[in-house]
Every structure is written in structure tokens, then in C-alpha cells.
Write a protein that holds these residues in place. Structure first.
Motif, PDB file in Angstrom:
ATOM      1  N   VAL A   1       0.859  -1.180   0.000  1.00 44.22           N
ATOM      2  CA  VAL A   1       0.000   0.000   0.000  1.00 44.22           C
ATOM      3  C   VAL A   1       0.897   1.232   0.000  1.00 44.22           C
ATOM      4  N   LEU A   2       0.374   2.316  -0.515  1.00 46.66           N
ATOM      5  CA  LEU A   2       1.137   3.557  -0.575  1.00 46.66           C
ATOM      6  C   LEU A   2       1.346   4.100   0.831  1.00 46.66           C
ATOM      7  N   SER A   3       2.592   4.353   1.165  1.00 44.58           N
ATOM      8  CA  SER A   3       2.930   4.855   2.494  1.00 44.58           C
ATOM      9  C   SER A   3       3.270   6.337   2.467  1.00 44.58           C
ATOM     10  N   ALA A   4       3.806   6.829   1.364  1.00 41.71           N
ATOM     11  CA  ALA A   4       4.127   8.250   1.236  1.00 41.71           C
ATOM     12  C   ALA A   4       4.308   8.600  -0.227  1.00 41.71           C
ATOM     13  N   LEU A   5       4.020   9.840  -0.553  1.00 42.31           N
ATOM     14  CA  LEU A   5       4.216  10.369  -1.905  1.00 42.31           C
ATOM     15  C   LEU A   5       4.752  11.775  -1.769  1.00 42.31           C
ATOM     16  N   HIS A   6       5.813  12.091  -2.503  1.00 43.24           N
ATOM     17  CA  HIS A   6       6.375  13.438  -2.379  1.00 43.24           C
ATOM     18  C   HIS A   6       7.117  13.817  -3.653  1.00 43.24           C
TER      19      HIS A   6
ATOM     20  N   THR B   1       6.303   6.786   7.392  1.00 44.67           N
ATOM     21  CA  THR B   1       4.946   7.330   7.340  1.00 44.67           C
ATOM     22  C   THR B   1       4.865   8.677   6.654  1.00 44.67           C
ATOM     23  N   CYS B   2       5.998   9.362   6.485  1.00 46.94           N
ATOM     24  CA  CYS B   2       5.932  10.708   5.931  1.00 46.94           C
ATOM     25  C   CYS B   2       7.317  11.123   5.430  1.00 46.94           C
ATOM     26  N   VAL B   3       7.352  11.849   4.326  1.00 50.09           N
ATOM     27  CA  VAL B   3       8.583  12.458   3.830  1.00 50.09           C
ATOM     28  C   VAL B   3       8.289  13.931   3.556  1.00 50.09           C
ATOM     29  N   LEU B   4       9.073  14.801   4.173  1.00 49.29           N
ATOM     30  CA  LEU B   4       8.918  16.236   3.985  1.00 49.29           C
ATOM     31  C   LEU B   4      10.020  16.742   3.064  1.00 49.29           C
ATOM     32  N   PRO B   5       9.699  17.094   1.808  1.00 54.27           N
ATOM     33  CA  PRO B   5      10.715  17.674   0.928  1.00 54.27           C
ATOM     34  C   PRO B   5      10.971  19.114   1.339  1.00 54.27           C
ATOM     35  N   THR B   6      12.150  19.605   1.076  1.00 52.06           N
ATOM     36  CA  THR B   6      12.480  20.992   1.394  1.00 52.06           C
ATOM     37  C   THR B   6      12.976  21.689   0.137  1.00 52.06           C
ATOM     38  N   PRO B   7      12.997  23.022   0.133  1.00 54.39           N
ATOM     39  CA  PRO B   7      13.481  23.750  -1.046  1.00 54.39           C
ATOM     40  C   PRO B   7      14.995  23.906  -1.071  1.00 54.39           C
TER      41      PRO B   7
ATOM     42  N   ASN C   1      26.538  17.272  -9.431  1.00 60.62           N
ATOM     43  CA  ASN C   1      25.186  16.713  -9.420  1.00 60.62           C
ATOM     44  C   ASN C   1      24.273  17.547  -8.529  1.00 60.62           C
ATOM     45  N   LEU C   2      23.010  17.575  -8.882  1.00 64.29           N
ATOM     46  CA  LEU C   2      22.016  18.307  -8.109  1.00 64.29           C
ATOM     47  C   LEU C   2      21.677  17.540  -6.835  1.00 64.29           C
ATOM     48  N   ALA C   3      21.604  18.250  -5.709  1.00 66.52           N
ATOM     49  CA  ALA C   3      21.284  17.614  -4.426  1.00 66.52           C
ATOM     50  C   ALA C   3      20.211  18.426  -3.726  1.00 66.52           C
ATOM     51  N   THR C   4      19.281  17.751  -3.079  1.00 65.69           N
ATOM     52  CA  THR C   4      18.226  18.410  -2.314  1.00 65.69           C
ATOM     53  C   THR C   4      18.024  17.672  -1.001  1.00 65.69           C
ATOM     54  N   LYS C   5      17.590  18.393   0.014  1.00 71.77           N
ATOM     55  CA  LYS C   5      17.414  17.787   1.342  1.00 71.77           C
ATOM     56  C   LYS C   5      15.956  17.421   1.575  1.00 71.77           C
ATOM     57  N   GLN C   6      15.744  16.234   2.164  1.00 73.35           N
ATOM     58  CA  GLN C   6      14.419  15.754   2.540  1.00 73.35           C
ATOM     59  C   GLN C   6      14.462  15.285   3.991  1.00 73.35           C
ATOM     60  N   VAL C   7      13.311  15.353   4.657  1.00 78.54           N
ATOM     61  CA  VAL C   7      13.192  14.907   6.043  1.00 78.54           C
ATOM     62  C   VAL C   7      12.253  13.705   6.068  1.00 78.54           C
ATOM     63  N   VAL C   8      12.756  12.575   6.577  1.00 73.72           N
ATOM     64  CA  VAL C   8      12.027  11.306   6.548  1.00 73.72           C
ATOM     65  C   VAL C   8      11.608  10.936   7.972  1.00 73.72           C
ATOM     66  N   PHE C   9      10.350  10.569   8.143  1.00 72.72           N
ATOM     67  CA  PHE C   9       9.819  10.199   9.445  1.00 72.72           C
ATOM     68  C   PHE C   9       9.462   8.706   9.451  1.00 72.72           C
ATOM     69  N   LEU C  10       9.961   7.982  10.448  1.00 71.86           N
ATOM     70  CA  LEU C  10       9.629   6.569  10.642  1.00 71.86           C
ATOM     71  C   LEU C  10       9.170   6.353  12.072  1.00 71.86           C
ATOM     72  N   GLN C  11       8.364   5.323  12.270  1.00 75.30           N
ATOM     73  CA  GLN C  11       7.882   5.031  13.610  1.00 75.30           C
ATOM     74  C   GLN C  11       7.784   3.524  13.818  1.00 75.30           C
ATOM     75  N   ARG C  12       7.742   3.150  15.107  1.00 74.50           N
ATOM     76  CA  ARG C  12       7.607   1.750  15.492  1.00 74.50           C
ATOM     77  C   ARG C  12       6.984   1.716  16.881  1.00 74.50           C
ATOM     78  N   PRO C  13       6.042   0.808  17.142  1.00 76.22           N
ATOM     79  CA  PRO C  13       5.452   0.745  18.481  1.00 76.22           C
ATOM     80  C   PRO C  13       6.523   0.540  19.543  1.00 76.22           C
ATOM     81  N   VAL C  14       6.335   1.223  20.657  1.00 75.87           N
ATOM     82  CA  VAL C  14       7.266   1.074  21.779  1.00 75.87           C
ATOM     83  C   VAL C  14       7.250  -0.364  22.251  1.00 75.87           C
TER      84      VAL C  14
END
Length: 432
Positions: free
Chosen positions: A74-79, A332-338, A347-360
């Protein structure tokens, strides 16, 4: 917050990435009952390439991803791979999008787990250059109205109809469904949203999972979505954001403790003309609360550079993601940045912020765990120099798509044990 955040004096951050976590490395690498498998797919709105699939619109994703859904993904993130704004709007890479699909390893999938969800896309028209805080709150009210009808919100992407763009506000979490070609009717409770923000030039593509009658898994039908504050310190070169910092663990800790999932984000990156250039940016993180009472979540947040060589992604978070999947971590989420620059090879490089989780995990015998999440973080190299062919074996692909497979060496082996102070409960984030 005890994470060793550096003062933003030099925006020329050349580190491949930083990792923050509520756990230390030995706990991050602890095996769990669930192991995930990921497929990372790149799509282009302007034409196909050897490792990129062409779609004329993101509304075609449900059809394009259907072969994977039949196999339990299933789709987990799109960015967007690169945010389209300012000087980047003319770059062809601005029409590239990354879809991340996930599934539990097949041997772990229960024999009876409800029907496969259907991916649906809805087009919600907006107006103005930038949705405001009131706009976002109205959008989430509308999402919650839809969720009460038995669908699950996955995320959204803002686009401009005349000349596709993904700038201004961007929401990162996406799983999709088959789209109506015209905007859906607006319930009376959301008439204000339609009247105040409707425009033929700006639209929000909103992604949902839905199920056929009687086939939804238990606990998935009633979800509620909440907004959490997002604040980032930024450095700029003129009007352009060149570096950012945020207390990611502190921002998200209270929500993860409740067992909520971070599924989307809204950030206004541009500075309106004529206004002072701010030193900080505000936005929203969107969290999903399920009707059941899930356990609290641990989290990993990765600030990662993605490097594009030619028309292919050379370095990104894929290697780290597959490594963490073996330990039950769900993206669960990827936040692209400018933030965009060129590496030493041009080569072109860009920064992204990736969020992962796991039950405690249940506390095992041993030293007591420090519950102050803001004082634990890990750091290490999260990049790879392997070629796209080595990273993207096509043997796992479906219907001609390249896919990331298993068999990766442990990226976490590069995490520096020396990155932690000897004093219990303290750690620093090191740039490798």
C-alpha cells in the motif's frame, strides 16, 4: 533539547545526513515481530526514462500502483523529489515524484486481514498564492468529514493547474484511490472552504484509502486527524532557504506517545514579495488517531540529502529505509524541502526529512529506559555511493517498474557509537 543542534552559522552543510531518534542504536536495531518490505517508485509528469515511469497526472497513480496493491503493498508516502518554487521552477526534476509502498513481509501477513484497500484521489480547488492556517484547518475539517464516512486519509500534494507545480504548501503523506475528474461536491459544512479558496489555478490532490463494503479491516474505519505545530529555524541566501533546523523529536513526542501516526505536513516555504525575510518558518504536521488504542510509538527522523545524477537518483534514503525495515520501522511521511545545491561532482542535491515510527517495545529486563525522548538521538552516514543499477534491481519490479529489493548491508553499521556521550541520557547529533 540535548540533541547537539548546531548553530546555523554556515549554511554550506555538506554532511550526507543526520539521524535523530528516541532510541539509541542497540534499541533501534532490536528485532520485532514485524518486518517490512518497501518498493520505491519514481514517476515523471513530462516523460519516461529507464528508471522513471511517465504519468500525465498524479491522478493516474491508482491505476499505475494497482499491480503492487494486488501483492499486498500500500502507498505509504508520496512526495516531489524537488520542490517547485522560485529558481527551481524551470528544472525538469520538479516534475519527478517518489511513491513509497510498504507491506509486512509476506510470511507475516495474516491469512484473514480484510480486503485490499482501494486508492482514491480527489481534486479540491483552492485559490490564492498560499493557503493560510485557516485554509489548512478547513481542509483538515473536510478530511475528518470524509473519514467519518469510512475512508483513511493518506496525504495531499498541492499543484498548479496551469503549469504543474508542487510548491507553496506541500503535504507529504500519500496513499491514493481512483479519482473523480471533477472536484467532489462540497458538504454544507465546508461551503466556506469552497467559497473562500476555490480557483481554477490551484488544486490540492487529496489521497484516501477506501474499502469495498464489508471488507475493511477492524479498527480502520474510524480515524480522526489532528494538526500539530511545525517550527523550523532557517538560513537564507537572499530569498532562498539554504539550511534549516528543527527540534523534530520535541515537536512530535507528545503525539507519538499517544500512539498517533504522522501522515502529512503543510509548510509555506516562499516569502511574499515585499515582506521581510523571516528567520523561521511555521507550518503544520498532520497526525492520524485511530479508533483503537494503539501503543505509543518510538520514532526516527532522518535529514537526508538526495543526489540526482543525470536523470536518475544516485543517493537517497532508500538504503537506510531497507535496513530499518528489518527492525520493524515503518516510513509514514517524507517532507521535501526547497534546499538545493550541487555536490562536488556537479550533481544536483536536495534535502528531505524522513519520518519513521515503530510501536514502543515492552520494557525488557535491564537498565531502565530514559523516557525523556528529547535527549536521545543517533547520527551517522545515511548516504550510499552505489549506482542506481545496484540500488534498484529490477528483479523485484512489477509491470516494468524498477524496485528496491533486499539484501542490503546494514547501513546502521556506519552509525558512530562514539556519537553518544558516556553520560546516560545524553547524545549528540554528528554530521558525517
Amino acid at each position: 533539547m540535548g540533541c547537539g543542534l548546531r548553530k546555523l552559522e554556515d549554511p554550506e552543510d555538506s554532511s550526507p545526513g543526520k539521524i535523530y531518534s528516541t532510541l539509541k542504536r542497540p534499541q533501534v536495531e532490536t528485532k520485532t515481530d514485524t518486518v517490512f518490505e518497501y518498493v520505491l517508485l519514481d514517476f515523471s509528469l513530462e516523460g519516461s526514462r529507464p528508471t522513471v515511469q511517465y504519468v500525465s497526472s498524479l491522478s493516474e497513480l491508482p491505476k499505475a500502483l494497482q499491480p503492487y496493491y494486488t501483492q499486498g503493498y500500500v502507498l505509504s508516502a508520496l512526495h516531489p523529489i524537488i520542490l517547485s518554487m522560485g529558481r527551481t521552477r524551470s528544472l525538469p526534476f520538479c516534475l519527478l515524484y517518489r511513491a513509497i509502498l510498504a507491506r509486512p513481509r509476506p510470511r507475516q501477513m495474516p491469512s484473514v486481514c480484510g480486503g485490499v484497500p482501494i486508492l482514491r484521489v480527489e481534486e479540491w480547488p483552492l485559490s490564492g498564492d498560499s493557503p493560510t492556517g485557516d485554509t489548512v484547518r478547513a481542509l483538515i475539517d473536510r478530511v475528518n468529514s470524509s473519514a467519518r464516512g469510512g475512508v483513511q486519509f493518506i496525504g495531499s500534494v498541492l499543484q498548479q493547474v496551469s503549469g504543474v507545480t508542487n510548491s507553496r504548501v506541500h503535504s507529504t503523506k500519500s496513499r491514493c484511490c481512483s479519482p473523480p475528474r471533477t472536484p467532489p461536491s462540497t458538504p454544507s459544512g465546508h461551503r466556506e472552504l469552497k467559497e473562500n479558496f476555490s480557483s481554477p489555478d490551484l488544486r490540492l490532490l487529496v489521497f484516501f484509502h477506501c474499502w469495498a463494503p464489508g471488507s475493511a479491516p477492524l479498527g480502520s474505519l474510524v480515524c480522526q486527524y489532528h494538526l500539530g505545530a511545525l517550527s523550523m529555524r532557517v538560513s537564507r541566501k537572499g530569498q532562498v532557504v539554504s539550511a534549516l533546523e528543527a527540534d523534530w523529536l520535541e515537536l512530535t513526542a507528545a503525539y507519538y506517545r499517544k500512539g498517533w501516526s504522522l501522515v502529512d505536513s503543510f509548510v509555506y516555504w516562499d516569502t511574499p514579495k515585499g515582506e521581510p525575510v523571516p528567520r523561521s518558518l511555521e507550518g503544520f504536521l498532520v497526525y492520524e488517531e485511530k479508533s483503537t488504542s494503539p501503543p505509543a510509538n518510538d520514532t526516527i527522523v532522518v535529514e537526508q540529502w538526495t543526489v540526482i545524477e543525470g536523470s536518475n537518483v544516485k543517493t537517497d534514503y532508500g538504503l537506510l529505509l531497507h535496513t530499518l525495515a528489518e527492525f520493524g520501522w515503518l516510513l509514514t511521511c517524507v517532507l521535501p524541502t526547497p534546499i538545493i545545491r550541487h555536490d562536488s561532482d556537479g550533481n544536483l542535491a536536495t534535502k528531505q526529512v524522513v519520518f519513521l515510527q515503530r510501536p514502543v517495545r515492552t520494557q525488557a529486563p535491564g537498565p531502565p529506559r530514559n523516557k525523556d525522548v528529547s535527549r536521545h538521538s543517533v547520527s551517522g552516514a545515511v548516504s550510499s555511493t552505489t549506482s542506481p543499477q545496484e540500488r534498484c534491481p529490477t528483479t523485484g519490479g512489477i509491470g516494468g517498474f524498477p524496485a528496491f529489493g533486499g539484501g542490503y548491508p546494514s547501513t546502521l553499521s556506519h552509525l558512530e557509537e562514539g556519537g553518544f556521550d558516556q553520560e546516560e541520557g545524553k547524545a549528540e547529533v554528528t554530521c558525517i
